[in-house]
Design an enzyme around this catalytic site. Structure first.
Site, PDB file in Angstrom:
ATOM      1  N   TYR A  99      -1.454  -1.176  10.451  1.00  0.00           N
ATOM      2  CA  TYR A  99      -1.545  -1.485   8.626  1.00  0.00           C
ATOM      3  C   TYR A  99      -0.338  -0.831   8.043  1.00  0.00           C
ATOM      4  O   TYR A  99       0.461  -1.383   7.394  1.00  0.00           O
ATOM      5  CB  TYR A  99      -2.825  -0.887   8.314  1.00  0.00           C
TER       6      TYR A  99
ATOM      7  N   SER B 274       0.881  -1.013   0.031  1.00  0.00           N
ATOM      8  CA  SER B 274      -0.096  -0.035   0.194  1.00  0.00           C
ATOM      9  C   SER B 274       1.115   1.314  -0.051  1.00  0.00           C
ATOM     10  O   SER B 274       2.052   1.094   0.322  1.00  0.00           O
ATOM     11  CB  SER B 274      -0.987  -0.085   1.321  1.00  0.00           C
TER      12      SER B 274
END
Length: 290
Positions: free
Chosen positions: A181, A164
């Site tokens: 995350y 990401s």
């Protein structure tokens, strides 16, 4: 002197004819986009895995209705919990019932957790790190024999990791902060580089993709909480958000002969948002555990 205009079999450069692919986290979102691309680019088998069997079956049914597949090509449901070693071993066993080799492993399963700094739970941080980093390593490790089965110098197998832009910049902060995350996606990018150097001599190439905002069912909640789709699109240098074709194009490139000398690379798919001061950095859809 060699003819520098000559390109070997250019029409097949982006073809995945006769390849076998496995997509973890493949029952929806970016994983399902990629699975569709693999099938339509010529794969004979695309295995769809996620924790929920019904979701896998629904995705497979949808994929097998596509009109432009190679004769005999099909998607196959192989539900498994990638968060555990036992689940990954079960996945290997299920896939091995259908094929002796895998040419493309798209390690896409992942999770996130949004919570402000003061109350961000340790258990959530650990769960996200385990699934987004450790499980990727174990999945590649367990599937390495199948990936090596017919990999060659001129036709290497591929591993593609979904990271990401949150692993390259700063992720979502505030009340929906994604500390675990963001840290996990930075970690899995470096894991991918290590795997690329380790597995390259075995004819397995490892690359990572870093999506930004892609409006899907999973992403729309965070998009709305942080200003809405139109705001994010207007702040993006490309003046739009991601589309399924944007994922499809990159994964087919990396998996095909066109990407046969690309290894240890990271490709951002965000319209340049990571580098724009007007756009929230590290924004990627929050992926609940699949």
């Amino acid at each position: 002197m060699a003819d520098e205009t000559a390109l070997a079999d250019f029409p097949s450069l982006f073809s995945l004819k006769d390849k076998v692919a496995l997509v973890t986290g493949g029952s929806r979102g970016l994983g399902l986009n990629a699975a569709s691309a693999f099938l339509q680019a010529g794969c004979t088998k695309v295995f769809i895995s996620s924790r929920k069997a019904k979701a896998c079956e629904a995705a497979v049914a949808q994929l097998n209705r596509l009109a432009n597949l190679q004769p005999g090509a099909r998607a196959i449901s192989v539900p498994a919990d990638s968060a555990t070693v036992q689940g990954i071993e079960s996945l290997v066993a299920q896939v091995s019932q259908h094929t002796e080799h895998v040419d493309i492993l798209f390690a896409n399963a992942g999770a996130t957790w949004g919570e402000k700094f003061e109350t961000h739970p340790e258990s959530a941080f650990s769960k996200v790190m385990d699934l987004n980093v450790k499980a990727v390593f174990v999945t590649v490790q367990k599937f390495a024999p199948l990936l090596q089965k017919r990999a060659t110098l001129d036709d290497p197998s591929r591993v593609i990791i979904t990271a990401s832009t949150a692993g390259l910049g700063v992720g979502t902060l505030g009340t929906q902060a994604t500390f675990g995350y963001s840290a996990s996606k930075a970690a899995v990018l470096h894991l991918g580089r290590n795997l690329a150097v380790e597995l390259g001599p075995r004819h397995i190439l490892v690359n990572s993709i870093c999506p930004g905002f892609f409006p899907t069912k999973m992403a729309n909640g965070l998009l709305e909480l942080t200003g809405g789709l139109e705001k994010h699109a207007s702040l993006n240098p490309a003046r739009r958000l991601g589309r399924p074709e944007d994922i499809a194009g990159v994964v087919v490139y990396l998996a095909s002969r066109a990407g046969a000398h690309v290894n240890a690379a990271t490709i951002e798919i965000d319209g340049g948002a990571l580098h724009s001061t007007g756009q929230l950095l590290g924004a990627k859809e929050p992926e609940p555990k699949l």
